[in-house]
Write an enzyme that holds these catalytic residues in place. Structure first.
Site, PDB file in Angstrom:
ATOM      1  N   LYS A  70       1.233  10.475  -3.425  1.00  0.00           N
ATOM      2  CA  LYS A  70       2.082  11.625  -3.098  1.00  0.00           C
ATOM      3  C   LYS A  70       1.867  12.109  -1.671  1.00  0.00           C
ATOM      4  O   LYS A  70       0.846  11.826  -1.034  1.00  0.00           O
ATOM      5  CB  LYS A  70       1.778  12.787  -4.065  1.00  0.00           C
ATOM      6  CG  LYS A  70       2.360  12.588  -5.450  1.00  0.00           C
ATOM      7  CD  LYS A  70       3.817  12.153  -5.462  1.00  0.00           C
ATOM      8  CE  LYS A  70       4.793  13.256  -5.125  1.00  0.00           C
ATOM      9  NZ  LYS A  70       6.211  12.763  -5.244  1.00  0.00           N
TER      10      LYS A  70
ATOM     11  N   ARG B 211      -1.533   9.100 -10.760  1.00  0.00           N
ATOM     12  CA  ARG B 211      -1.421   7.750 -10.198  1.00  0.00           C
ATOM     13  C   ARG B 211      -2.508   7.515  -9.147  1.00  0.00           C
ATOM     14  O   ARG B 211      -3.127   8.449  -8.656  1.00  0.00           O
ATOM     15  CB  ARG B 211      -0.041   7.561  -9.544  1.00  0.00           C
ATOM     16  CG  ARG B 211       1.085   7.368 -10.525  1.00  0.00           C
ATOM     17  CD  ARG B 211       2.447   7.408  -9.837  1.00  0.00           C
ATOM     18  NE  ARG B 211       2.801   8.756  -9.416  1.00  0.00           N
ATOM     19  CZ  ARG B 211       3.928   9.078  -8.784  1.00  0.00           C
ATOM     20  NH1 ARG B 211       4.806   8.137  -8.469  1.00  0.00           N
ATOM     21  NH2 ARG B 211       4.189  10.328  -8.462  1.00  0.00           N
TER      22      ARG B 211
ATOM     23  N   GLU C 248       9.210   5.706   1.006  1.00  0.00           N
ATOM     24  CA  GLU C 248      10.602   5.848   0.556  1.00  0.00           C
ATOM     25  C   GLU C 248      11.652   5.511   1.603  1.00  0.00           C
ATOM     26  O   GLU C 248      12.836   5.452   1.268  1.00  0.00           O
ATOM     27  CB  GLU C 248      10.840   7.265   0.003  1.00  0.00           C
ATOM     28  CG  GLU C 248      10.955   8.378   1.036  1.00  0.00           C
ATOM     29  CD  GLU C 248       9.611   8.939   1.492  1.00  0.00           C
ATOM     30  OE1 GLU C 248       8.561   8.436   1.058  1.00  0.00           O
ATOM     31  OE2 GLU C 248       9.621   9.888   2.297  1.00  0.00           O
TER      32      GLU C 248
ATOM     33  N   HIS D  31       8.670  12.131   1.939  1.00  0.00           N
ATOM     34  CA  HIS D  31       9.822  13.011   1.666  1.00  0.00           C
ATOM     35  C   HIS D  31       9.896  14.167   2.668  1.00  0.00           C
ATOM     36  O   HIS D  31      10.047  15.332   2.288  1.00  0.00           O
ATOM     37  CB  HIS D  31       9.741  13.578   0.248  1.00  0.00           C
ATOM     38  CG  HIS D  31       9.669  12.550  -0.833  1.00  0.00           C
ATOM     39  ND1 HIS D  31      10.701  11.693  -1.130  1.00  0.00           N
ATOM     40  CD2 HIS D  31       8.664  12.232  -1.690  1.00  0.00           C
ATOM     41  CE1 HIS D  31      10.343  10.907  -2.124  1.00  0.00           C
ATOM     42  NE2 HIS D  31       9.114  11.203  -2.475  1.00  0.00           N
TER      43      HIS D  31
ATOM     44  N   TYR E 299       4.168   8.176  -0.143  1.00  0.00           N
ATOM     45  CA  TYR E 299       5.447   8.899  -0.155  1.00  0.00           C
ATOM     46  C   TYR E 299       5.294  10.137   0.718  1.00  0.00           C
ATOM     47  O   TYR E 299       4.258  10.814   0.667  1.00  0.00           O
ATOM     48  CB  TYR E 299       5.818   9.350  -1.580  1.00  0.00           C
ATOM     49  CG  TYR E 299       6.296   8.237  -2.466  1.00  0.00           C
ATOM     50  CD1 TYR E 299       7.438   7.510  -2.156  1.00  0.00           C
ATOM     51  CD2 TYR E 299       5.618   7.918  -3.631  1.00  0.00           C
ATOM     52  CE1 TYR E 299       7.884   6.481  -2.972  1.00  0.00           C
ATOM     53  CE2 TYR E 299       6.051   6.885  -4.454  1.00  0.00           C
ATOM     54  CZ  TYR E 299       7.185   6.171  -4.120  1.00  0.00           C
ATOM     55  OH  TYR E 299       7.620   5.163  -4.924  1.00  0.00           O
TER      56      TYR E 299
ATOM     57  N   ASP F 259      12.602  15.905  -4.890  1.00  0.00           N
ATOM     58  CA  ASP F 259      11.623  15.560  -3.845  1.00  0.00           C
ATOM     59  C   ASP F 259      12.290  15.492  -2.469  1.00  0.00           C
ATOM     60  O   ASP F 259      11.607  15.547  -1.453  1.00  0.00           O
ATOM     61  CB  ASP F 259      10.860  14.265  -4.183  1.00  0.00           C
ATOM     62  CG  ASP F 259      11.770  13.092  -4.432  1.00  0.00           C
ATOM     63  OD1 ASP F 259      12.998  13.258  -4.376  1.00  0.00           O
ATOM     64  OD2 ASP F 259      11.250  11.993  -4.683  1.00  0.00           O
TER      65      ASP F 259
END
Ligand SMILES: NC(=O)C1=CN([C@@H]2O[C@H](COP(=O)(O)OP(=O)(O)OC[C@H]3O[C@@H](n4cnc5c(N)ncnc54)[C@H](O)[C@@H]3O)[C@@H](O)[C@H]2O)C=CC1
Ligand SMILES: CC(=O)C(=O)O
Ligand SMILES: [Mg+2]
Length: 371
Positions: free
Chosen positions: A75, A15, A118, A96, A94, A270
């Site tokens: 990511k 991505r 997120e 996490h 993101y 994740d």
């Protein structure tokens, strides 16, 4: 503002955080967009399209990072990326963090301002920048599970829909949110017998209403989890306590009650995973077997369908990117309390309570920083 889009470097992550359409919009608003050469290729966006949109291409990754004020990624930063971050830069991606203490401490040491997709919320509830990828991952979870049930993958050799005269497989989805509903819907579409477990009665009511009894909805308890473990061919883990580490709902001891060759797909990996025996895997080696049970625990599932995922992700992120670019992080967050929920780390301090709790760190209120 100087905005950079690095090429993603996580295993099999294709991505990209900005499409040429998005670059064009930012350039039109007077921003300087630098895209690392090749960053969009995996998602089907060649360098020439970014150039045509007015972005600058840069082959030197060190320059991509060092010259930026705002860095857009997909990511969580990998260790070599954390090392490139510095104070005064804003990172939007993101993160996490509750599952990653080293990353949390690395981002604190970098001094950067780190905003997580997120944990941003929406006025109507839900997590608008997680939802598009949860939709993708939920749909993929059934494909992954069906494949893992094949003998050659270590599975029991069970076909999800069965055939006339042979019963369909039993699929249990734990957590009936965005991932869970999409997984359940795919499993239903393939003809499996589907049960969804959740702790939220309103959520179970919504699913019951939407699917008119075609899937079973069951309140999640120790008993219903044990039953799911005994009966299911495929269990999909899809729980989330926003921003926090996932609760471990299936222990190693419980695997002994599962049918040999049954499959666990832990989409919640994740956030640390909701099965005790889960550990993150990659698209290169997505599964492993523990006590005869196949585990699929890929932490970046949507990366495998990068074209669809990039479009879905950037549709949702773009308004937030525009706000950050136009106003800077402080004003953008001050103007939008839901966006402010995305701030996780700023200049060495954790600002998201569930992340601070996970590692016994102090938490600074975002409101105090944006005044
Ligand atoms: N592995 C991957 O590539 C991806 C992973 N994800 C992850 O999938 C997970 C789920 O995300 P969403 O569906 O968007 O979250 P969501 O918030 O829409 O749904 C989570 C559901 O879990 C339920 N839940 C919470 N605790 C529970 C418990 N103890 N027992 C049963 N149900 C419980 C909640 O009531 C809620 O309905 C997250 O960790 C997310 O980060 C999302 C996209 C990609
Ligand atoms: C949500 C997430 O972790 C992903 O899309 O990879
Ligand atoms: Mg991860």
């Amino acid at each position: 503002m100087k905005i950079a889009v690095p090429k993603e470097i996580k295993n099999h992550e294709y991505r990209v955080a900005l499409t040429p359409t998005g670059a064009r919009e930012l350039v039109a608003r007077g921003h300087e967009v630098t895209v690392q050469a090749g960053a969009g290729e995996g998602a089907g966006f060649p360098d020439a399209d970014y150039e045509a949109a007015g972005a600058r291409l840069e082959g030197d990754v060190a320059k991509v990072w060092s010259e930026a004020e705002l860095i857009l990624k997909v990511k969580e930063p990998q260790p070599e990326e954390v090392a490139r971050l510095s104070k005064g830069q804003t990172l939007f991606t993101y993160l996490h963090l509750a599952a990653e203490e080293d990353l949390t401490r690395g981002l604190m040491e970098s001094g950067a301002t780190c905003i997580a997709y997120e944990t941003i919320t929406a006025p109507q509830g839900g997590l608008p920048l997680l939802a598009p990828m949860s939709t993708v991952a939920g749909r993929m979870a059934v494909q992954a599970g069906a494949h893992s049930l094949e003998k050659a993958q270590g599975g029991a050799g069970v076909l999800l829909p069965g055939v006339p005269g042979v019963a369909p497989a039993r699929v249990t989805v734990i957590g009936g949110g965005v991932v869970g509903e999409n997984a359940a819907r795919m499993a239903l579409g393939l003809g499996a017998e589907v049960t969804v477990l959740d702790k939220s009665i309103p959520r179970l009511e919504t699913l019951d209403d939407r699917y008119q009894g075609r899937m079973k909805t069951v309140f999640s308890t120790a008993d219903s989890l044990e039953e799911a473990v005994r009966e299911s061919d495929l269990i999909i883990g899809a729980v989330l306590v926003p921003g926090a580490a996932a609760p471990k709902l299936i222990t190693r001891a419980m695997l002994a009650d599962m049918k040999p060759g049954s499959v666990l797909v832990d989409v919640a990996i994740d956030q640390g995973g909701c099965f005790e025996t889960s550990k993150p895997t990659t698209h290169a080696e997505p599964t492993y077997v523990v006590d005869g049970v196949v585990h699929y625990c890929v932490a970046n599932m949507p990366g495998a369908v990068a074209r669809t995922s990039t479009q879905a992700l950037t549709n949702a992120t773009m308004p937030f990117v525009v706000a950050l670019a136009d106003k800077g992080w402080k004003q953008a967050l001050a103007d939008d309390a839901h966006f402010a929920e995305g701030l996780n780390v700023h200049e060495g301090q954790v600002t998201y309570p569930a992340v601070a709790d996970a590692f016994g760190l102090d938490c600074v209120e975002t409101a105090k920083l944006i005044g």
